[in-house]
Design a protein around this motif. Structure first.
Motif, short mmCIF file in Angstrom:
data_model
loop_
_atom_site.label_atom_id
_atom_site.label_comp_id
_atom_site.label_asym_id
_atom_site.label_seq_id
_atom_site.Cartn_x
_atom_site.Cartn_y
_atom_site.Cartn_z
N ARG A 37 11.19 109.84 9.19
CA ARG A 37 11.52 108.43 9.62
C ARG A 37 12.04 107.39 8.89
O ARG A 37 12.97 106.75 9.36
N GLN A 40 15.76 107.17 8.43
CA GLN A 40 16.76 106.27 9.40
C GLN A 40 17.67 105.50 8.51
O GLN A 40 18.90 105.02 9.28
N GLU A 47 24.94 107.29 14.72
CA GLU A 47 23.89 108.20 14.76
C GLU A 47 22.48 107.37 15.34
O GLU A 47 21.68 108.03 16.10
N MET A 51 20.21 108.77 18.37
CA MET A 51 18.72 108.91 18.26
C MET A 51 17.80 108.36 19.13
O MET A 51 17.07 108.93 19.82
N GLN A 58 13.50 113.97 18.53
CA GLN A 58 14.17 112.72 17.89
C GLN A 58 13.93 112.91 16.31
O GLN A 58 14.78 112.65 15.72
N PHE A 61 16.28 115.35 14.81
CA PHE A 61 17.93 114.55 14.79
C PHE A 61 17.80 113.81 13.59
O PHE A 61 18.76 114.01 12.81
N ILE A 62 16.93 112.95 13.32
CA ILE A 62 16.85 112.25 12.41
C ILE A 62 16.94 113.11 10.99
O ILE A 62 17.74 112.78 10.15
N ARG A 65 20.43 114.87 10.16
CA ARG A 65 21.47 113.90 9.86
C ARG A 65 21.00 113.16 8.48
O ARG A 65 22.31 113.14 7.70
#
Length: 250
Positions: A37, A40, A47, A51, A58, A61-62, A65
């Motif tokens: 996290r 981010q 993005e 998210m 989630q 996804f983080i 990316r």
């Protein structure tokens, strides 16, 4: 034999991206949630907005990316948050505004991901879990080339299942590399597998020749099959890196 993952800090100038493809493997189970996290900070406004709309996955996804940004940052010497990641008309991502012709492609499945980075030539990568239930026989009968069906019909489970995913990942990787996506027609790219030898047969309407492509395939373990397609007649020299180390570096 499973690929040997190189730690990023051992990366050196003698690794020549002009003659190699670098595959970065990420296993999210190796990373604390807080560590993921924190990345981010590297994501773009778009993005982050996407998210926040996700109700599931989630964290994945983080991580994916951030993986792209952290890796590309090493090759471009640009801060990960400043990289301009764009999407082509049919959805293929690319790096805009770079001073080098870096190519990349990402695939993820469950809690693992693979990012390929190369030089100039178009790339596509795919990773799939061979334990995933995809109604393999129905999908093959509907979408695969007759030559591939003939290969599959000779096999019983679990060999049939393994062979199906070998074919599927090769097709995905190829059509991701072309930028067309599998909607172009899975049967238009047929693969014949003999051990580790991969021979491709491409339909005329694809406007490309099989001799102009190189394919690579391996298993990360018994559960994950990885395929790579590269638009180049030159032999692929592969190096694997442990992407989890990027998230753990200060």
């Amino acid at each position: 034999m499973l690929p040997l993952l190189i730690k990023p800090e051992t990366y050196s100038d003698h690794f020549d991206l002009r003659r190699e493809c670098h595959l970065w493997f990420l296993d999210l189970t190796q990373l604390p949630e807080d560590t993921v996290r924190q990345t981010q900070l590297f994501l773009s406004t778009d993005e982050l907005q996407r998210m926040r709309t996700l109700k599931r996955r989630q964290l994945e996804f983080i991580a994916t990316r951030a993986l792209v940004r952290l890796c590309l940052s090493r090759y471009t010497n640009e801060p990960p948050q400043s990289l301009q990641l764009k999407t082509a008309e049919k959805g293929k991502p690319f790096l805009a505004g770079a001073n080098t012709p870096i190519q990349f492609n990402l695939s993820h499945c469950n809690q693992v991901a693979v990012l390929v980075i190369g030089w100039q030539a178009a790339l596509g990568v795919d990773i799939e879990s061979t334990t995933r239930n995809r109604s393999q026989r129905e999908i093959a009968a509907r979408y695969f080339h007759p030559l591939e069906l003939a290969q599959l019909e000779k096999l019983d489970n679990p060999a049939h299942n393994t062979h199906f995913f070998r074919l599927w990942t090769l097709k995905e990787a190829f059509f991701k590399a072309t930028g067309e996506g599998i909607s172009a027609g899975l049967e238009k790219a047929a693969f014949h597998l003999e051990g580790q030898t991969i021979n491709a047969q491409l339909a005329d309407e694809l406007n490309t020749q099989a001799d102009d492509w190189q394919f690579y395939q391996t298993f990360m373990n018994q559960d994950f099959c990885v395929a790579l397609a590269r638009h180049s007649g030159e032999e692929i020299n592969i190096r694997w890196f442990d992407a989890a180390e990027l998230f753990l570096q200060p």
